[in-house]
Design a protein around this motif. Structure first.
Motif, short mmCIF file in Angstrom:
data_model
loop_
_atom_site.label_atom_id
_atom_site.label_comp_id
_atom_site.label_asym_id
_atom_site.label_seq_id
_atom_site.Cartn_x
_atom_site.Cartn_y
_atom_site.Cartn_z
N GLU A 81 0.83 -1.20 0.00
CA GLU A 81 0.00 0.00 0.00
C GLU A 81 0.87 1.25 0.00
OE1 GLU A 81 -3.20 2.39 -0.30
OE2 GLU A 81 -3.06 0.22 -0.59
N ARG A 82 1.97 1.24 0.73
CA ARG A 82 2.90 2.37 0.73
C ARG A 82 3.43 2.62 -0.69
NH1 ARG A 82 6.27 4.11 5.10
NH2 ARG A 82 5.09 4.02 7.04
N LEU A 83 3.82 1.56 -1.37
CA LEU A 83 4.36 1.72 -2.73
C LEU A 83 3.29 2.24 -3.68
CD1 LEU A 83 6.72 -1.34 -3.27
CD2 LEU A 83 7.23 0.90 -2.30
N ARG A 84 2.07 1.72 -3.56
CA ARG A 84 1.00 2.19 -4.42
C ARG A 84 0.72 3.67 -4.20
NH1 ARG A 84 -1.14 -3.20 -4.01
NH2 ARG A 84 -1.99 -2.78 -1.94
N GLN A 85 0.67 4.07 -2.94
CA GLN A 85 0.41 5.48 -2.65
C GLN A 85 1.54 6.36 -3.14
OE1 GLN A 85 -0.34 5.78 1.55
NE2 GLN A 85 -2.32 4.76 1.44
N GLY A 89 -0.24 9.43 -8.75
CA GLY A 89 -0.16 10.86 -9.03
C GLY A 89 1.15 11.32 -9.62
N ALA A 90 2.08 10.38 -9.85
CA ALA A 90 3.36 10.76 -10.46
C ALA A 90 3.14 11.19 -11.91
CB ALA A 90 4.34 9.60 -10.40
N ARG A 91 3.97 12.09 -12.40
CA ARG A 91 3.83 12.58 -13.77
C ARG A 91 4.14 11.50 -14.79
NH1 ARG A 91 7.79 17.54 -13.08
NH2 ARG A 91 8.83 15.82 -11.99
N ASP A 92 5.09 10.63 -14.48
CA ASP A 92 5.45 9.57 -15.40
C ASP A 92 6.02 8.40 -14.61
OD1 ASP A 92 8.11 10.32 -14.69
OD2 ASP A 92 8.19 11.73 -16.37
N ALA A 93 6.40 7.34 -15.32
CA ALA A 93 6.89 6.14 -14.66
C ALA A 93 8.21 6.37 -13.95
CB ALA A 93 7.03 5.01 -15.69
N THR A 94 9.05 7.24 -14.48
CA THR A 94 10.33 7.53 -13.84
C THR A 94 10.12 8.15 -12.47
OG1 THR A 94 11.43 7.84 -15.98
CG2 THR A 94 12.51 8.77 -14.04
N ARG A 99 9.76 7.77 -6.50
CA ARG A 99 8.91 7.93 -5.32
C ARG A 99 8.79 6.61 -4.55
NH1 ARG A 99 3.45 11.40 -6.67
NH2 ARG A 99 4.41 13.41 -7.18
N MET A 100 8.65 5.54 -5.30
CA MET A 100 8.53 4.22 -4.67
C MET A 100 9.82 3.84 -3.96
SD MET A 100 6.37 2.36 -7.72
CE MET A 100 6.45 0.71 -7.05
N GLY A 101 10.96 4.23 -4.53
CA GLY A 101 12.24 3.96 -3.88
C GLY A 101 12.35 4.68 -2.55
#
Length: 216
Positions: A81-85, A89-94, A99-101
């Motif tokens: 859930e932390r990673l999903r959140q 809303g990120a602008r792109d996959a990068t 953010r997930m890192g």
């Protein structure tokens, strides 16, 4: 004949309601694992910290391994859930991957009890939702564990960054995960020291992931 005196009812004995004892024991175990590691606690200690008798845990758990298994399962659920959140809303996959890192490192710092149980109790393949005996890199079966959600979320983002025909995104995701875990463990151990010239863990992880993806 004298009327018999009515015996007053005794107040109900205070204690854990059904189900809350299990939660209290899990919380006590989570704290103990954070403080001492997965081998540094017993059910007796968890019971003492929860304020119940030494025999009480066995109403809900067979042994300490079952407690660790539940901590690992819950930890991976919260972690996914932390990673999903973080990626939402990120602008792109990068940006989502970076953010997930950062969320990965934050979870390792803030939830040491869950994090330690997650990567101690379960074999890594099962933790990532991989059925037993199935090679990494192949899609998991339909009966994934809760922990597979975090890996699937990471794989989705990594796949969006790879060009068509590039390496298997699941294998690349595993490499990203391994790098993240290594940086998180070093960060938790205080290595290198904060007084050194080494950049913060977040910067180290982002540079490493960037270099890895470029080679793909």
């Amino acid at each position: 004949m004298a009327q018999a005196q009515r015996i007053p009812e005794l107040p109900p004995k205070r204690g854990y309601h059904h189900g809350s004892l299990r939660e209290a024991l899990l919380e006590a175990a989570r704290q103990l694992v954070a403080e001492r590691g997965p081998q540094g606690f017993t059910l007796t200690e968890a019971a003492r910290r929860a304020g119940v008798s030494a025999s009480a845990p066995y109403r809900h758990f067979r042994d300490r391994e079952e407690v660790l298994a539940e901590l690992a399962r819950r930890g991976f659920g919260r972690f996914a859930e932390r990673l999903r959140q973080a990626g939402a809303g990120a602008r792109d996959a990068t940006e989502a991957l970076y953010r997930m890192g950062r969320a990965y490192l934050a979870f390792a710092r803030e939830e040491p009890g869950y994090y330690t149980a997650m990567f101690t109790f379960q074999p890594l393949g099962q933790s990532l939702g991989q059925p037993s005996g199935q090679p990494l890199g192949q899609p998991p079966g339909t009966e994934e564990q809760d922990s597979g959600g975090a890996f699937e979320e990471l794989t989705r983002v990594v796949a969006a960054l790879l060009p068509a025909g590039a390496s298997n995104p699941r294998l690349v995701s595993l490499q990203v995960w391994a790098l993240s875990h290594g940086v998180a463990m070093l960060d938790r151990a205080g290595m290198p020291s904060t007084g050194s010239a080494t950049p913060p863990a977040e910067a180290v992880l982002e540079k490493g992931v960037t270099a890895l993806l470029r080679r793909m």
